[in-house]
Design a protein around this motif. Sequence first.
Motif, PDB file in Angstrom:
ATOM      1  N   ASN A  63     -25.914  -4.769 -31.794  1.00 59.40           N
ATOM      2  CA  ASN A  63     -25.360  -3.962 -32.882  1.00 59.40           C
ATOM      3  C   ASN A  63     -23.924  -4.347 -33.256  1.00 59.40           C
ATOM      4  O   ASN A  63     -23.092  -3.494 -33.562  1.00 59.40           O
ATOM      5  N   ALA A  64     -23.641  -5.633 -33.221  1.00 59.04           N
ATOM      6  CA  ALA A  64     -22.296  -6.102 -33.574  1.00 59.04           C
ATOM      7  C   ALA A  64     -22.338  -7.606 -33.833  1.00 59.04           C
ATOM      8  O   ALA A  64     -23.275  -8.295 -33.437  1.00 59.04           O
ATOM      9  N   THR A  81     -14.211  -7.918 -33.289  1.00 61.56           N
ATOM     10  CA  THR A  81     -15.605  -7.484 -33.290  1.00 61.56           C
ATOM     11  C   THR A  81     -15.867  -6.523 -34.441  1.00 61.56           C
ATOM     12  O   THR A  81     -15.087  -5.597 -34.687  1.00 61.56           O
ATOM     13  N   TYR A  82     -16.973  -6.770 -35.136  1.00 60.03           N
ATOM     14  CA  TYR A  82     -17.428  -5.875 -36.200  1.00 60.03           C
ATOM     15  C   TYR A  82     -18.668  -5.133 -35.705  1.00 60.03           C
ATOM     16  O   TYR A  82     -19.627  -5.762 -35.234  1.00 60.03           O
ATOM     17  N   LEU A  83     -18.652  -3.826 -35.808  1.00 59.90           N
ATOM     18  CA  LEU A  83     -19.782  -3.001 -35.388  1.00 59.90           C
ATOM     19  C   LEU A  83     -20.758  -2.818 -36.548  1.00 59.90           C
ATOM     20  O   LEU A  83     -20.351  -2.580 -37.686  1.00 59.90           O
ATOM     21  N   TRP A  84     -22.046  -2.918 -36.245  1.00 56.70           N
ATOM     22  CA  TRP A  84     -23.102  -2.760 -37.248  1.00 56.70           C
ATOM     23  C   TRP A  84     -23.949  -1.543 -36.886  1.00 56.70           C
ATOM     24  O   TRP A  84     -24.491  -1.467 -35.785  1.00 56.70           O
ATOM     25  N   ASP A  85     -24.065  -0.577 -37.822  1.00 55.12           N
ATOM     26  CA  ASP A  85     -24.796   0.663 -37.530  1.00 55.12           C
ATOM     27  C   ASP A  85     -26.184   0.706 -38.158  1.00 55.12           C
ATOM     28  O   ASP A  85     -26.829   1.762 -38.191  1.00 55.12           O
ATOM     29  N   GLY A  86     -26.645  -0.431 -38.657  1.00 56.11           N
ATOM     30  CA  GLY A  86     -27.953  -0.474 -39.302  1.00 56.11           C
ATOM     31  C   GLY A  86     -27.875  -0.378 -40.809  1.00 56.11           C
ATOM     32  O   GLY A  86     -28.856  -0.638 -41.509  1.00 56.11           O
ATOM     33  N   LEU A 119     -14.777  -2.839 -38.687  1.00 55.50           N
ATOM     34  CA  LEU A 119     -14.001  -3.483 -37.638  1.00 55.50           C
ATOM     35  C   LEU A 119     -13.825  -2.522 -36.468  1.00 55.50           C
ATOM     36  O   LEU A 119     -13.488  -1.351 -36.656  1.00 55.50           O
ATOM     37  N   LYS A 120     -14.081  -3.020 -35.276  1.00 50.20           N
ATOM     38  CA  LYS A 120     -13.975  -2.177 -34.076  1.00 50.20           C
ATOM     39  C   LYS A 120     -12.523  -1.814 -33.801  1.00 50.20           C
ATOM     40  O   LYS A 120     -11.646  -2.658 -33.916  1.00 50.20           O
TER      41      LYS A 120
END
Length: 281
Positions: free
Chosen positions: A245-246, A270-275, A280-281
């Motif tokens: 998820n990132a 790190t970039y967070l992906w939530d779907g 950006l974290k």
Amino acid sequence: MKALFTVLFLFIIQIFSAQEEDYEYANGVFHFEENKTQKIFTDWTRIRQSPNTNAQILDSLQTNQPIVILKKEETILKLGERRANWYKISYQKGDKTSEGYVWGGNLCVGYRNKNGYDFLFGLTKTVNKKDKQSPEITIQQNIAAIKVLEGNALIDEVSFETGSGESLSFGTFNIESNHKLQNVELTLKATVSGEACGIPSYDQYVLFKDKKLIVLPQLMNVGDADVYYHSEEFVFPNDKGGIPNAFIFKMEEMEKDDRDREKKKRASKTYLWDGNSYKLK
């Protein structure tokens, strides 16, 4: 007499300038092979009777219209930072096959099809932009776009920068997996690059999800022989060192000093992906 020499001098300069324009090279991304199928990128592209902007308009073609390249003309038209040859083409509308001339800058740099969707990559325009390091300097910046169509219907379109004309020597456009990012159907990657040292290349990743295109931060790579390089890359969940998820942005720079010693600098974020989107974290 002095005025006469001045006029003659200016006339000679104009002649040489015109010759230089005549022999100006086209950008490599707009080189298309004869007897190969291509596609129209710019909507309502004008088809002309001869390879000239003043020639009679015979027809207009919509985005995604297939054409066949018959012949590359020597005439080159420059619009902003885009330089392309004219091409003699044939195309079909219904039962009728027609011929005419089209400017190469209006054609796709690359196109792909998957799952019933057509994905097109091309250049749209050149804009003036202030240099980040020297705001008093204005530079010309090319803008590219990726379009997704279902049949003849445009589903979505996104735009991004692609540097100057020097970075348009080569271009690629590919479909990749979803890189194990949740809810992503597939990933598109568009690349343009130059052929000389010190000319940047640009990688643009675009996610495709629920008929929407999501542009990721652009990657830039440049180097000058073994003296200097700057590289950027993404580490996706399906890559070695990836996390769920990132996706991770990694940058590395190397520069040699006067004693030929390498000095390296590294950075990551790190970039967070939530779907649905990233942050950006």
